[in-house]
Design a protein around this motif. Structure first.
Motif, PDB file in Angstrom:
ATOM      1  N   GLU A  64      -7.157  -8.178  15.383  1.00  0.00           N
ATOM      2  CA  GLU A  64      -6.847  -9.462  14.751  1.00  0.00           C
ATOM      3  C   GLU A  64      -5.561  -9.369  13.926  1.00  0.00           C
ATOM      4  O   GLU A  64      -4.562  -8.906  14.429  1.00  0.00           O
ATOM      5  N   ASP A  65      -5.622  -9.765  12.663  1.00  0.00           N
ATOM      6  CA  ASP A  65      -4.392  -9.865  11.864  1.00  0.00           C
ATOM      7  C   ASP A  65      -3.912  -8.511  11.336  1.00  0.00           C
ATOM      8  O   ASP A  65      -4.714  -7.608  11.098  1.00  0.00           O
ATOM      9  N   ILE A  66      -2.634  -8.438  11.093  1.00  0.00           N
ATOM     10  CA  ILE A  66      -2.100  -7.260  10.399  1.00  0.00           C
ATOM     11  C   ILE A  66      -2.653  -7.272   8.971  1.00  0.00           C
ATOM     12  O   ILE A  66      -2.745  -8.330   8.346  1.00  0.00           O
ATOM     13  N   PHE A  67      -3.074  -6.102   8.497  1.00  0.00           N
ATOM     14  CA  PHE A  67      -3.636  -6.018   7.144  1.00  0.00           C
ATOM     15  C   PHE A  67      -2.618  -5.431   6.169  1.00  0.00           C
ATOM     16  O   PHE A  67      -2.459  -5.906   5.052  1.00  0.00           O
ATOM     17  N   ASP A  68      -1.896  -4.400   6.627  1.00  0.00           N
ATOM     18  CA  ASP A  68      -0.883  -3.799   5.761  1.00  0.00           C
ATOM     19  C   ASP A  68       0.054  -2.939   6.614  1.00  0.00           C
ATOM     20  O   ASP A  68      -0.329  -2.484   7.694  1.00  0.00           O
ATOM     21  N   VAL A  69       1.240  -2.756   6.110  1.00  0.00           N
ATOM     22  CA  VAL A  69       2.199  -1.833   6.725  1.00  0.00           C
ATOM     23  C   VAL A  69       2.579  -0.825   5.646  1.00  0.00           C
ATOM     24  O   VAL A  69       3.011  -1.215   4.560  1.00  0.00           O
ATOM     25  N   LEU A  81       2.781   3.165   9.289  1.00  0.00           N
ATOM     26  CA  LEU A  81       1.388   2.895   9.650  1.00  0.00           C
ATOM     27  C   LEU A  81       1.157   1.388   9.699  1.00  0.00           C
ATOM     28  O   LEU A  81       1.300   0.696   8.686  1.00  0.00           O
ATOM     29  N   LEU A  82       0.854   0.900  10.896  1.00  0.00           N
ATOM     30  CA  LEU A  82       0.565  -0.522  11.094  1.00  0.00           C
ATOM     31  C   LEU A  82      -0.945  -0.677  11.098  1.00  0.00           C
ATOM     32  O   LEU A  82      -1.618  -0.204  12.028  1.00  0.00           O
ATOM     33  N   CYS A  83      -1.458  -1.290  10.070  1.00  0.00           N
ATOM     34  CA  CYS A  83      -2.909  -1.346   9.904  1.00  0.00           C
ATOM     35  C   CYS A  83      -3.413  -2.762  10.189  1.00  0.00           C
ATOM     36  O   CYS A  83      -2.984  -3.717   9.541  1.00  0.00           O
ATOM     37  N   TYR A  84      -4.295  -2.887  11.173  1.00  0.00           N
ATOM     38  CA  TYR A  84      -4.794  -4.184  11.625  1.00  0.00           C
ATOM     39  C   TYR A  84      -6.277  -4.355  11.333  1.00  0.00           C
ATOM     40  O   TYR A  84      -7.048  -3.389  11.432  1.00  0.00           O
ATOM     41  N   LEU A  85      -6.675  -5.576  11.041  1.00  0.00           N
ATOM     42  CA  LEU A  85      -8.094  -5.912  10.972  1.00  0.00           C
ATOM     43  C   LEU A  85      -8.603  -6.048  12.401  1.00  0.00           C
ATOM     44  O   LEU A  85      -7.921  -6.640  13.249  1.00  0.00           O
ATOM     45  N   CYS A  86      -9.787  -5.498  12.668  1.00  0.00           N
ATOM     46  CA  CYS A  86     -10.350  -5.533  14.024  1.00  0.00           C
ATOM     47  C   CYS A  86     -11.827  -5.892  13.960  1.00  0.00           C
ATOM     48  O   CYS A  86     -12.498  -5.646  12.956  1.00  0.00           O
ATOM     49  N   LYS A  87     -12.305  -6.428  15.088  1.00  0.00           N
ATOM     50  CA  LYS A  87     -13.733  -6.675  15.245  1.00  0.00           C
ATOM     51  C   LYS A  87     -14.234  -5.888  16.457  1.00  0.00           C
ATOM     52  O   LYS A  87     -13.456  -5.594  17.371  1.00  0.00           O
TER      53      LYS A  87
END
Ligand SMILES: Nc1nc2c([nH]c(=O)n2[C@H]2C[C@H](O)[C@@H](COP(=O)(O)OP(=O)(O)OP(=O)(O)O)O2)c(=O)[nH]1
Ligand SMILES: [Mg+2]
Length: 132
Positions: A64-69, A81-87
């Motif tokens: 889903e959306d990017i959470f933080d870089v 580090l590309l950190c994404y929210l996932c389900k």
């Protein structure tokens, strides 16, 4: 210095977050992390993350959306580090290419010895309390 683009997943399911422990004999061995891995040529970050979570944990995820870089410099390498929210889309987690994994509450994150780059992400999760 080597610069690596790395994807990482904050997978939320039933109010818990999936964290994994890095294998022995790797960079940051035995540290806990948000699962994921290095971007390969031609991949989008979302494709990379889907592939890595399947390889490491046998789970299919919806990215889903990017959470933080986060940019972090270890001794001889810089990680973006590309950190994404996932389900979770399907499957049950198995430690296929990680030492261990746990589903944890946000309150429990502080008990784990995370890779240094992840401390910013842990703090952000503790601060923002995502809806499950
Ligand atoms: N996936 C992931 N990597 C992290 C995190 N924090 C952190 O410092 N890293 C670093 C450790 C490694 O130097 C690099 C990611 O490498 P990796 O070993 O996961 O890459 P990969 O899954 O593609 O593994 P490989 O094919 O290179 O063995 O990023 C994190 O939360 N998730
Ligand atoms: Mg990895």
């Amino acid at each position: 210095m080597q610069i690596l683009v790395v994807t990482a997943a904050v997978i939320k399911h039933n109010g818990k977050i999936l964290i994994s422990q890095r294998n022995e004999n790797t960079h940051q061995a035995l540290k806990w992390e948000f699962p994921g891995g290095k971007l390969e040529p031609g991949e989008s970050p979302e494709q990379c993350l889907f592939r890595e979570i399947k390889e490491e944990l046998g789970l299919s995820v919806i990215v889903e959306d990017i959470f933080d870089v986060v940019s972090h410099i270890y001794d001889n390498r810089q990680i973006i580090l590309l950190c994404y929210l996932c389900k979770v889309a399907g499957g049950a987690a198995r430690a296929l290419d990680c030492r261990a994994f746990r589903w944890v509450e946000v309150d429990e994150l502080a008990r784990y010895d995370f890779a240094a780059a992840d401390r910013v992400i842990v703090r952000k999760l503790q601060d923002c309390r995502l809806p499950s």
